[in-house]
Design an enzyme around this catalytic site. Structure first.
Site, PDB file in Angstrom:
ATOM      1  N   GLY A  44       0.808  -1.149   0.000  1.00 24.50           N
ATOM      2  CA  GLY A  44       0.000   0.082  -0.053  1.00 24.50           C
ATOM      3  C   GLY A  44       0.797   1.135  -0.005  1.00 24.50           C
ATOM      4  N   CYS A  45       1.931   1.252   0.717  1.00 20.99           N
ATOM      5  CA  CYS A  45       2.741   2.399   0.938  1.00 20.99           C
ATOM      6  C   CYS A  45       3.560   2.630  -0.345  1.00 20.99           C
ATOM      7  CB  CYS A  45       3.792   2.242   2.028  1.00 20.99           C
ATOM      8  SG  CYS A  45       2.827   2.212   3.586  1.00 20.99           S
ATOM      9  N   THR A  46       3.840   1.620  -1.196  1.00 27.62           N
ATOM     10  CA  THR A  46       4.621   1.625  -2.339  1.00 27.62           C
ATOM     11  C   THR A  46       3.542   2.272  -3.468  1.00 27.62           C
ATOM     12  OG1 THR A  46       6.017  -0.084  -1.856  1.00 27.62           O
ATOM     13  CG2 THR A  46       5.451   0.651  -4.230  1.00 27.62           C
ATOM     14  N   ALA A  49       3.218   6.119  -2.593  1.00 23.90           N
ATOM     15  CA  ALA A  49       4.381   6.682  -2.925  1.00 23.90           C
ATOM     16  C   ALA A  49       4.646   6.979  -4.463  1.00 23.90           C
ATOM     17  CB  ALA A  49       5.784   6.040  -2.537  1.00 23.90           C
TER      18      ALA A  49
END
Length: 152
Positions: A44-46, A49
């Protein structure tokens, strides 16, 4: 405690991926998009970003800088930036004090259990240091576009 539109943004001074200290005050010549995320190099963070990075020129056209903050170390951030060719500024909030001051750290549900952690949240801060938009418990996919559309 969650922040609201119209609140003064809590100040911060954190280390970036290259070890430089960056303060909110240093960025207020333009609008500042601050997004809190749990961990570098996770799915999710990738997505989040990469989506912010893909739109970085659009944010720039609206006189806005994008800053991602997580508890990861500057070295971990640099690795994430290099691995994924990110164009956002990543800052390290190792003790989670900045996340806490923004209401972006606390109890959340994960796999049906209550846990303490980073609550995926984004804030748009005007050049006067006042929050114009708060987004709590966001879904990573498509979020960067929603944030971009919210900037006046």
């Amino acid at each position: 405690m969650k922040l609201q539109n119209g609140d003064k943004a809590p100040q911060f001074r954190l280390k970036s991926a290259d070890g430089t200290e960056i303060a909110l005050q240093d960025l207020l010549s333009q609008k500042v998009v601050v997004y809190f995320y749990p961990k570098d190099n996770t799915p999710g963070c990738t997505i989040e970003a990469e989506e912010f990075s893909a739109l970085i020129n659009d944010f720039g056209a609206k006189n806005a800088v994008v800053v991602g903050i997580s508890p990861d170390s500057p070295k971990c951030h640099q690795n994430f930036i290099d691995k994924k060719s990110l164009k956002v500024l990543l800052l390290s909030d190792s003790d989670k004090s900045v996340a806490s001051s923004y209401g972006a750290y606390g109890t959340k549900m994960m796999y049906g259990k209550e846990v303490q952690g980073i609550i995926r949240s984004t804030f748009i801060i005007g050049t006067d240091g006042i929050i114009t938009h708060c987004f709590y418990n966001v879904r990573a996919k498509g979020h960067a576009q929603k944030v971009l559309e919210s900037i006046k």
